[in-house]
Design a protein around this motif. Structure first.
Motif, PDB file in Angstrom:
ATOM      1  N   GLN A 332       0.892  -1.188   0.024  1.00 46.70           N
ATOM      2  CA  GLN A 332      -0.116   0.022   0.135  1.00 46.70           C
ATOM      3  C   GLN A 332       0.885   1.423  -0.133  1.00 46.70           C
ATOM      4  OE1 GLN A 332      -2.667  -0.074   3.599  1.00 46.70           O
ATOM      5  NE2 GLN A 332      -3.804  -2.066   2.529  1.00 46.70           N
ATOM      6  N   ILE A 333       1.769   1.241   0.672  1.00 43.77           N
ATOM      7  CA  ILE A 333       2.909   2.296   0.946  1.00 43.77           C
ATOM      8  C   ILE A 333       3.541   2.648  -0.263  1.00 43.77           C
ATOM      9  CG2 ILE A 333       4.908   3.246   2.113  1.00 43.77           C
ATOM     10  CD1 ILE A 333       3.773   1.684   4.504  1.00 43.77           C
ATOM     11  N   MET A 334       4.243   1.635  -0.926  1.00 43.42           N
ATOM     12  CA  MET A 334       4.816   1.526  -2.142  1.00 43.42           C
ATOM     13  C   MET A 334       3.918   2.064  -3.413  1.00 43.42           C
ATOM     14  SD  MET A 334       7.809   1.401  -1.459  1.00 43.42           S
ATOM     15  CE  MET A 334       8.673   1.669  -3.301  1.00 43.42           C
ATOM     16  N   ASP A 335       2.815   1.679  -3.331  1.00 47.67           N
ATOM     17  CA  ASP A 335       1.929   1.960  -4.359  1.00 47.67           C
ATOM     18  C   ASP A 335       1.629   3.600  -4.596  1.00 47.67           C
ATOM     19  OD1 ASP A 335       1.453  -0.351  -5.354  1.00 47.67           O
ATOM     20  OD2 ASP A 335      -0.395  -0.828  -4.673  1.00 47.67           O
ATOM     21  N   ARG A 336       1.377   4.070  -3.172  1.00 47.72           N
ATOM     22  CA  ARG A 336       1.188   5.448  -2.853  1.00 47.72           C
ATOM     23  C   ARG A 336       2.426   6.200  -3.450  1.00 47.72           C
ATOM     24  NH1 ARG A 336      -2.737   7.409  -0.039  1.00 47.72           N
ATOM     25  NH2 ARG A 336      -4.724   6.464  -1.038  1.00 47.72           N
ATOM     26  N   ILE A 337       3.902   5.849  -3.001  1.00 46.04           N
ATOM     27  CA  ILE A 337       4.926   6.450  -3.464  1.00 46.04           C
ATOM     28  C   ILE A 337       4.933   6.462  -4.969  1.00 46.04           C
ATOM     29  CG2 ILE A 337       7.552   6.283  -3.589  1.00 46.04           C
ATOM     30  CD1 ILE A 337       7.316   5.189  -0.515  1.00 46.04           C
ATOM     31  N   GLU A 338       4.669   5.405  -5.857  1.00 46.53           N
ATOM     32  CA  GLU A 338       4.844   5.202  -7.230  1.00 46.53           C
ATOM     33  C   GLU A 338       3.912   6.252  -7.916  1.00 46.53           C
ATOM     34  OE1 GLU A 338       7.360   3.975  -8.862  1.00 46.53           O
ATOM     35  OE2 GLU A 338       8.027   2.976  -6.985  1.00 46.53           O
ATOM     36  N   GLU A 339       2.550   6.204  -7.155  1.00 42.54           N
ATOM     37  CA  GLU A 339       1.545   7.045  -7.919  1.00 42.54           C
ATOM     38  C   GLU A 339       1.915   8.560  -7.579  1.00 42.54           C
ATOM     39  OE1 GLU A 339      -0.853   5.640  -9.307  1.00 42.54           O
ATOM     40  OE2 GLU A 339      -1.742   7.572  -9.717  1.00 42.54           O
ATOM     41  N   ALA A 340       2.335   8.984  -6.354  1.00 39.69           N
ATOM     42  CA  ALA A 340       2.952  10.362  -6.204  1.00 39.69           C
ATOM     43  C   ALA A 340       4.134  10.674  -7.099  1.00 39.69           C
ATOM     44  CB  ALA A 340       3.304  10.633  -4.568  1.00 39.69           C
ATOM     45  N   LYS A 341       4.817   9.740  -7.650  1.00 36.04           N
ATOM     46  CA  LYS A 341       6.198  10.040  -8.255  1.00 36.04           C
ATOM     47  C   LYS A 341       5.680  10.652  -9.722  1.00 36.04           C
ATOM     48  CE  LYS A 341       9.483   6.859  -6.911  1.00 36.04           C
ATOM     49  NZ  LYS A 341      10.190   5.627  -7.065  1.00 36.04           N
ATOM     50  N   LYS A 342       4.359  10.343 -10.121  1.00 35.73           N
ATOM     51  CA  LYS A 342       3.899  10.700 -11.546  1.00 35.73           C
ATOM     52  C   LYS A 342       3.978  12.160 -11.295  1.00 35.73           C
ATOM     53  CE  LYS A 342       1.366   6.498 -12.349  1.00 35.73           C
ATOM     54  NZ  LYS A 342       0.213   5.754 -12.330  1.00 35.73           N
ATOM     55  N   THR A 343       3.606  12.871 -10.684  1.00 38.99           N
ATOM     56  CA  THR A 343       3.395  14.432 -10.528  1.00 38.99           C
ATOM     57  C   THR A 343       4.164  15.077  -9.592  1.00 38.99           C
ATOM     58  OG1 THR A 343       1.291  14.202  -9.105  1.00 38.99           O
ATOM     59  CG2 THR A 343       0.968  14.458 -11.232  1.00 38.99           C
ATOM     60  N   GLY A 344       4.762  14.207  -8.585  1.00 42.38           N
ATOM     61  CA  GLY A 344       5.633  14.975  -7.711  1.00 42.38           C
ATOM     62  C   GLY A 344       7.184  14.936  -7.987  1.00 42.38           C
ATOM     63  N   ARG A 345       7.849  15.435  -7.022  1.00 37.61           N
ATOM     64  CA  ARG A 345       9.351  15.354  -7.054  1.00 37.61           C
ATOM     65  C   ARG A 345       9.745  14.716  -5.840  1.00 37.61           C
ATOM     66  NH1 ARG A 345      13.690  19.067  -5.677  1.00 37.61           N
ATOM     67  NH2 ARG A 345      12.064  20.433  -4.519  1.00 37.61           N
ATOM     68  N   VAL A 346      10.704  13.414  -6.090  1.00 38.33           N
ATOM     69  CA  VAL A 346      11.191  12.836  -4.954  1.00 38.33           C
ATOM     70  C   VAL A 346      12.423  13.566  -4.451  1.00 38.33           C
ATOM     71  CG1 VAL A 346      12.043  10.589  -4.159  1.00 38.33           C
ATOM     72  CG2 VAL A 346      10.228  10.744  -5.642  1.00 38.33           C
ATOM     73  N   VAL A 347      12.375  13.985  -3.309  1.00 41.37           N
ATOM     74  CA  VAL A 347      13.526  14.876  -2.671  1.00 41.37           C
ATOM     75  C   VAL A 347      14.391  13.816  -1.772  1.00 41.37           C
ATOM     76  CG1 VAL A 347      14.060  16.778  -1.020  1.00 41.37           C
ATOM     77  CG2 VAL A 347      12.098  17.124  -2.563  1.00 41.37           C
ATOM     78  N   ALA A 348      13.748  12.815  -1.435  1.00 36.38           N
ATOM     79  CA  ALA A 348      14.560  11.875  -0.552  1.00 36.38           C
ATOM     80  C   ALA A 348      13.972  10.379  -0.627  1.00 36.38           C
ATOM     81  CB  ALA A 348      14.818  12.282   0.900  1.00 36.38           C
ATOM     82  N   GLY A 349      14.633   9.364  -0.463  1.00 34.93           N
ATOM     83  CA  GLY A 349      14.101   7.938  -0.580  1.00 34.93           C
ATOM     84  C   GLY A 349      13.094   7.720  -1.696  1.00 34.93           C
ATOM     85  N   GLY A 350      12.014   7.113  -1.500  1.00 30.98           N
ATOM     86  CA  GLY A 350      11.090   6.822  -2.739  1.00 30.98           C
ATOM     87  C   GLY A 350      11.345   5.565  -3.208  1.00 30.98           C
ATOM     88  N   GLU A 351      12.056   4.802  -2.431  1.00 31.36           N
ATOM     89  CA  GLU A 351      12.510   3.011  -2.923  1.00 31.36           C
ATOM     90  C   GLU A 351      12.434   2.008  -1.560  1.00 31.36           C
ATOM     91  OE1 GLU A 351      16.209   4.260  -4.552  1.00 31.36           O
ATOM     92  OE2 GLU A 351      16.908   4.309  -2.685  1.00 31.36           O
ATOM     93  N   ALA A 352      12.184   0.923  -1.844  1.00 35.19           N
ATOM     94  CA  ALA A 352      12.369  -0.221  -1.084  1.00 35.19           C
ATOM     95  C   ALA A 352      13.911  -0.097  -0.341  1.00 35.19           C
ATOM     96  CB  ALA A 352      11.539  -1.458  -1.248  1.00 35.19           C
ATOM     97  N   VAL A 353      13.879  -1.023   0.526  1.00 36.38           N
ATOM     98  CA  VAL A 353      15.388  -1.255   0.871  1.00 36.38           C
ATOM     99  C   VAL A 353      15.471  -2.677   1.121  1.00 36.38           C
ATOM    100  CG1 VAL A 353      17.134  -1.045   2.665  1.00 36.38           C
ATOM    101  CG2 VAL A 353      15.620   0.894   2.232  1.00 36.38           C
TER     102      VAL A 353
END
Ligand code: NAD
Length: 481
Positions: A332-353
């Motif tokens: 659920q969290i990763m889906d949200r991050i991927e969706e937000a990346k479409k219009t937003g700018r990732v300033v930190a993180g944005g990925e799984a570890v």
């Protein structure tokens, strides 16, 4: 694999039943226990036992200060064995061990606070006229239900069960299916205490199979529910059918508002802690950063640097950021991050570890996303992970409008040296708790906590929460002619 039994009417129930729900250590993905799959019949048995225990002369004879002494003893027991309680919570929820230790200490503080309050819950005498003595008497509601989420089980049980037992009720705890270990340890402690059977009971199982029937049971006098908004609505509807009151502690999308004149180093620290605690799986997580335009770029650059330096790992290693509860939550969290990346700018993180040290735990790098529209779902809905969305404002009015611009209203943080700005903003924020130049304020057990709007109904913590568990009876005595 150890199957945890339920505590119903003083008996351990269900260990020998087939089925159940596995419990995993989020840090490693390993199964560490299983819970008994409770049923509606178990709920019926628990409510009947609670009612009988509540009405028994044995319980009615117990003096308020004696109930208080029991809770104080429990506080002492938790403190004397803090590492064991912290290790259980760390294994169950995955949180860094120092955070689990702080949770255990907070649980001890709740039991101590409500233990001390037990014989100080008093009614009023009300002046009416000569020859009439009018008084209010506060009586326990009877049987209280406590439906618990998975993210802070020990603290959340302690805060409502402490208040309910202090005021003389029989309590039934329904723990979260994923994190039952500390609830079970509390059941063990209560079952070995002098408390009559049926005054503290613990039932386990899936939400719809056990939580639903508990909230809908006509024998319950009050339901305290902590969890998500949709489940809270269904609990409230179920209780409404019996005209039973509820206390709802639901989700949040809480803002940290940073003004240009703030001590930026302190704000940086506060904003970071507010979103990484328990890997962002916190109702009061500061998941939105609102920063004054003139310092936005500087602040974001420093924040990104800080996020990049955060350690990530299994709870027992005490990193800055622990694992995500399970695969479902992680997706659920990763889906949200991927969706937000479409219009937003990732300033930190944005990925799984990858799981540090191997294993099957799920980990996400703390993430900052800038440039979304304020009405973007990622900026409006609770993500329940280490994800911070960022917006800028030009003046206090715009900051407050942005802060109030979601369906939630649990907590807000304000960072400024200007006392006028701080107070003006605090007065206009629609949030149950406002922190100025701090966030979380060490979680003081004395401070009323709860939400505006969809963040909930009613308040827990502090003296005010004792009122959740009493009825007010007014008695008028006529004397003389
Ligand atoms: P959830 O709503 O899924 O579950 C909470 C509890 O309700 C669990 O014990 C679950 O088994 C039970 N449940 C599920 N369906 C039910 C039903 N139909 N009837 C009755 N009970 C049912 O929430 P969660 O995922 O465990 O917790 C996360 C949520 O809790 C987040 O939204 C978070 O913000 C919120 N939360 C709020 C606070 C607060 O104090 N405001 C504290 C912690 C968590």
């Amino acid at each position: 694999m150890k199957k945890l039994p339920m505590l119903i009417n003083g008996q351990w129930v269900g260990e020998d039943r087939p089925g159940g729900h596995p419990v995993y250590n989020p840090s490693t993905g390993e199964q560490i226990a299983a819970i008994t799959a409770g049923t509606k019949e178990d709920v019926d048995a628990a409510v009947a036992a609670a009612r009988a225990a509540f009405e028994s002369p044995e319980w009615q004879r117990v003096r308020p200060y004696e109930r208080g002494q029991l809770l104080t003893e429990l506080a002492r027991e938790i403190r004397s064995d803090l590492d064991r309680w912290a290790e259980l919570e760390c294994a169950d929820v995955g949180k860094p061990i120092s955070q689990a230790r702080a949770d255990a200490e907070a649980a001890a503080r709740y039991f101590e606070f409500y233990g001390g309050a037990a014989d100080k819950v008093t009614g009023d005498t009300i002046p009416i006229e000569a020859g009439l003595l009018n008084a209010t008497v506060l009586e326990p509601v009877g049987v209280t239900a406590h439906i618990i989420p998975w993210n802070y089980p020990l603290q959340i049980i302690a805060r409502s069960v402490g208040a309910a037992i202090a005021t003389g009720n029989a309590v039934i705890v329904k723990s979260a299916e994923d994190t039952p270990l500390t609830a079970h340890a509390l059941a063990e402690w209560f079952s070995a205490s002098w408390l009559p059977a049926g005054i503290f009971q613990h039932i386990t199982g899936l939400g719809q199979e056990v939580g639903g029937p508990l909230a809908a049971h006509p024998g319950i006098g009050h339901v305290t529910f902590t969890g998500s908004v949709p489940t809270g609505i269904s609990v409230m509807k179920a209780a409404a059918a019996n005209v039973v009151p509820v206390t709802l502690e639901l989700g949040g999308k809480s803002p940290n508002i940073v003004f240009a004149d703030a001590d930026l180093a302190k704000a940086l620290d506060g904003v970071t802690k507010a979103i990484i605690q328990n890997a962002g799986q916190t109702c009061s997580a500061g998941s939105r950063l609102l920063v004054e335009e003139s310092v936005k770029e500087e602040f974001l650059a420093r924040l990104a640097e800080k996020f990049a330096s955060l350690t990530i790992g299994p709870g027992k290693d005490d990193p800055d950021v622990g694992p995500i509860l399970n695969d479902k939550q992680y997706r659920q969290i990763m889906d949200r991050i991927e969706e937000a990346k479409k219009t937003g700018r990732v300033v930190a993180g944005g990925e799984a570890v990858s799981p540090p040290g191997g294993g099957n735990g799920r980990y996400i790098r703390p993430t900052i996303i800038d440039g979304l529209a304020p009405d973007d779902p990622a900026a409006q809905e609770e993500i329940f992970g280490p994800v911070l969305t960022v917006f800028s404002f030009r003046d206090e009015a715009e900051a407050v409008a942005l802060a109030n611009g979601t369906d939630y209203g649990l907590v807000a943080g304000i960072w400024t040296k200007d006392i006028d700005v701080a107070h003006a903003a605090a007065a206009r924020l629609k949030a149950g708790q406002v922190f100025i130049n701090s966030y979380g304020a060490a979680g003081g057990v004395q401070m009323p906590f709860g939400g505006y709007k969809k963040s909930g109904i009613g308040r827990e913590k502090g003296f005010v929460a004792l009122r959740n568990y009493v009825q007010i009876k007014n008695i008028a005595i006529k004397f003389g002619d």
